[in-house]
Design a protein around this motif. Sequence first.
Motif, mmCIF file in Angstrom:
data_model
loop_
_atom_site.group_PDB
_atom_site.id
_atom_site.type_symbol
_atom_site.label_atom_id
_atom_site.label_comp_id
_atom_site.label_asym_id
_atom_site.label_seq_id
_atom_site.Cartn_x
_atom_site.Cartn_y
_atom_site.Cartn_z
ATOM 1 N N SER A 403 47.765 44.054 22.237
ATOM 2 C CA SER A 403 46.647 44.338 23.139
ATOM 3 C C SER A 403 47.008 45.459 24.090
ATOM 4 O O SER A 403 48.107 45.490 24.651
ATOM 5 C CB SER A 403 46.260 43.097 23.941
ATOM 6 N N PHE A 404 46.057 46.399 24.273
ATOM 7 C CA PHE A 404 46.218 47.444 25.268
ATOM 8 C C PHE A 404 45.999 46.909 26.681
ATOM 9 O O PHE A 404 46.618 47.382 27.628
ATOM 10 C CB PHE A 404 45.189 48.562 25.022
ATOM 11 N N LEU A 405 45.120 45.922 26.822
ATOM 12 C CA LEU A 405 44.606 45.547 28.142
ATOM 13 C C LEU A 405 45.237 44.303 28.742
ATOM 14 O O LEU A 405 45.261 44.160 29.968
ATOM 15 C CB LEU A 405 43.086 45.324 28.059
ATOM 16 N N VAL A 406 45.720 43.384 27.908
ATOM 17 C CA VAL A 406 46.144 42.076 28.408
ATOM 18 C C VAL A 406 47.570 41.776 27.977
ATOM 19 O O VAL A 406 47.958 42.012 26.820
ATOM 20 C CB VAL A 406 45.197 40.971 27.901
ATOM 21 N N THR A 407 48.330 41.224 28.905
ATOM 22 C CA THR A 407 49.725 40.900 28.652
ATOM 23 C C THR A 407 49.847 39.597 27.867
ATOM 24 O O THR A 407 49.143 38.625 28.164
ATOM 25 C CB THR A 407 50.480 40.745 29.988
ATOM 26 N N PRO A 408 50.736 39.525 26.869
ATOM 27 C CA PRO A 408 50.960 38.266 26.154
ATOM 28 C C PRO A 408 51.280 37.128 27.118
ATOM 29 O O PRO A 408 52.035 37.296 28.066
ATOM 30 C CB PRO A 408 52.156 38.580 25.253
ATOM 31 N N GLY A 409 50.682 35.990 26.882
ATOM 32 C CA GLY A 409 50.864 34.838 27.758
ATOM 33 C C GLY A 409 49.770 34.690 28.786
ATOM 34 O O GLY A 409 49.575 33.608 29.349
ATOM 35 N N ALA A 415 42.295 35.872 22.881
ATOM 36 C CA ALA A 415 40.918 36.249 22.557
ATOM 37 C C ALA A 415 40.762 37.764 22.506
ATOM 38 O O ALA A 415 40.120 38.307 21.594
ATOM 39 C CB ALA A 415 39.960 35.645 23.580
ATOM 40 N N VAL A 416 41.337 38.467 23.468
ATOM 41 C CA VAL A 416 41.175 39.917 23.523
ATOM 42 C C VAL A 416 41.911 40.590 22.371
ATOM 43 O O VAL A 416 41.387 41.514 21.738
ATOM 44 C CB VAL A 416 41.651 40.460 24.885
ATOM 45 N N SER A 417 43.125 40.135 22.079
ATOM 46 C CA SER A 417 43.879 40.751 20.980
ATOM 47 C C SER A 417 43.207 40.482 19.639
ATOM 48 O O SER A 417 43.171 41.357 18.754
ATOM 49 C CB SER A 417 45.327 40.246 20.963
ATOM 50 N N GLU A 418 42.656 39.288 19.468
ATOM 51 C CA GLU A 418 41.951 38.974 18.222
ATOM 52 C C GLU A 418 40.688 39.828 18.077
ATOM 53 O O GLU A 418 40.392 40.350 16.990
ATOM 54 C CB GLU A 418 41.592 37.488 18.174
ATOM 55 N N MET A 422 44.086 44.777 16.499
ATOM 56 C CA MET A 422 45.158 45.749 16.327
ATOM 57 C C MET A 422 46.088 45.381 15.174
ATOM 58 O O MET A 422 46.451 46.235 14.350
ATOM 59 C CB MET A 422 45.964 45.882 17.631
ATOM 60 N N GLN A 423 46.471 44.109 15.101
ATOM 61 C CA GLN A 423 47.364 43.681 14.030
ATOM 62 C C GLN A 423 46.711 43.874 12.656
ATOM 63 O O GLN A 423 47.331 44.362 11.712
ATOM 64 C CB GLN A 423 47.769 42.220 14.230
ATOM 65 N N GLU A 424 45.467 43.509 12.553
ATOM 66 C CA GLU A 424 44.751 43.652 11.286
ATOM 67 C C GLU A 424 44.574 45.122 10.911
ATOM 68 O O GLU A 424 44.692 45.500 9.736
ATOM 69 C CB GLU A 424 43.379 42.983 11.389
ATOM 70 N N ALA A 425 44.331 45.967 11.912
ATOM 71 C CA ALA A 425 44.079 47.378 11.638
ATOM 72 C C ALA A 425 45.341 48.134 11.259
ATOM 73 O O ALA A 425 45.329 48.976 10.352
ATOM 74 C CB ALA A 425 43.432 48.034 12.862
ATOM 75 N N ILE A 555 36.137 46.668 24.928
ATOM 76 C CA ILE A 555 36.964 47.850 25.168
ATOM 77 C C ILE A 555 38.136 47.884 24.186
ATOM 78 O O ILE A 555 38.428 48.923 23.574
ATOM 79 C CB ILE A 555 37.482 47.867 26.621
ATOM 80 N N GLU A 556 38.786 46.749 24.035
ATOM 81 C CA GLU A 556 39.950 46.664 23.144
ATOM 82 C C GLU A 556 39.578 47.093 21.728
ATOM 83 O O GLU A 556 40.298 47.860 21.079
ATOM 84 C CB GLU A 556 40.496 45.238 23.139
#
Length: 607
Positions: A403-409, A415-418, A422-425, A555-556
Amino acid sequence: MRLRGISVAAIAVTMALTACSAPEDESEEQARADSDRVAAGEAPDAITIGWNQPYYSYNDDTSDGNATANSIINYMLRGDLFYYDENQELIRDESLGTFEKTSDDPLTVEYTVADDATWSDGTPMDATDLLLSFVGQSGNFNTIDAADDVSNLGGEVYFNSSSPGLPLVTETPELSNDNKTLTLVYSEPFADWEVALDFGVPAHVTAMKGLGIEDPQEAKDAFVEAVQNNDAAALSPIAEFWNTGYDFTSLPDDELLYLSSGAYEMTDFVEGEYVTLTANPDYDGERPASINEVTVTYNEDPLAQVQQLQNGELDLFGPQATTDVVEALEAVDQAEIETGVDATYEHIDLVQDNGGPFDPAAYGGDAETALQVRQAFLTAYPRKDIVDTLIKPINPDAEVRNSFLVTPGAPAYDAVSEAGGMQEAYGDGDAEAAAQILDDAGVEGPIDVRVLIPADNQRRSDQFDIVQPILAEAGFNLIADRRGTWGEDLGDGTYDAVSFGWQSTSTAVTESQATYVTGGLNNLIGYSNPEVDELFDELAVTSEASEQESIQEEIEALLVEDAIGSTVFQFPAVVAYNKEVIGNVTAAPLNPTIFYGYWNWTGPEEE
């Protein structure tokens, strides 16, 4: 030597600069006195802290001065209305003043400066100082969008800074009759109003220097008049001085350029070597100096700093974590080592406005072809290999950040990373798939890509060595551009790709806006998407957490779709200090990292 787990932050951009040494001890007698205090469990009279980039600006609100190397020193020099603690909780410090929201509709915030707040030259602090911070960061008084030379505006007004919230205060802030209270009225709600405004550089000095006025009060009055009348002729020289007048690389002859309103005063500064801070005898606020003298020395080589710690030349430092550094520290008997995960994250940037391989201009303005080339590069980029090889030996639980916007944890990360995908792309480094993308785009390799690398940064060199052969299989010829001045060159268009770390400095949802909006302070790649700009504007005026998350998801997804780059990993963190000299060191996950809690530092802790 003991190892303890923590969560600490590193630096916003890890820069390689000149090595240095600390000043010599004043006398053997002083050294014996220090030793006696330490033995008694008291805080030492003086300590030396290691950092990797020299201080260069007293004004860290400008785009040029906005660096951790400056903010960590200014944090000890100047008082603040608020700060973040080790748990990322926002703490108000009422030593210099208070602020409160007095209305929701319209959003109104009132700031009141303490009656006894004073700059170290004896000039009272007042709301004029806050007004200068507002004028400098709101952009509302600028007559031009940008300036090639911010030190010579030619009569135009341009304060070289930006803020996501202060531009929403479209009416000139109101000053009370005694100049102790400043009132901001927002034209729209702003989610991060609590962290929108704080003290910066002194208004009286800025106006004195900019307008050539000798009397501090007269200069402040002239500045207020210029603001209230929107007088460009007067504001232009004030902006020029605000932009560059506080930049220096050794101790200025003019003490007005580094006044204190906090726990410490700057008493020595040797270019490229060290800066010395001494307790401010007139400070009586909530965060007083517990150690009389703090010297910050500069060295870009963390292994050399380990040796300095072992030799007693350093008492505290926070190096970029590598396996070599951790192993070297473990061999130092007096070292207390804290390791963990920090708030800085590594990312790879692809420059889109320099005529290079990721710029549509390289393909006759064909934006779709440039997009496919960027997608191919990111598809081949081996993020997982980097994490497995370089980060997991230090932090076995390390994972690729998506994620560009949210820190892991963080609550919204999953939700934002999904939603961003990014991983799929991009996957985990598929050279064959990347080559197919280039083929489909009709672009033949090898494609030269100039990669900017700090000359003496081992981890970044190791990353390049991992990446280069895999990208070569995909059709990219990576050319290492190693520079000792790489940090100064960021955003200058002379490279095509760069990997470095962004550090979180607050928990504000608008913090990343300056990195991704068109013309943003930290937008170093020439990226522009009007839809992203509009969504960040919407995010800034949204206070409901669920709605904020929804906007971040949008945005993500756009950032990933536009293939601007990718995130790679959270920095592993290491803080080391001499447990025989200093104790109660608690690094914070946000800036100022190892300098947080200086008022709590003590002598050595009991084993």
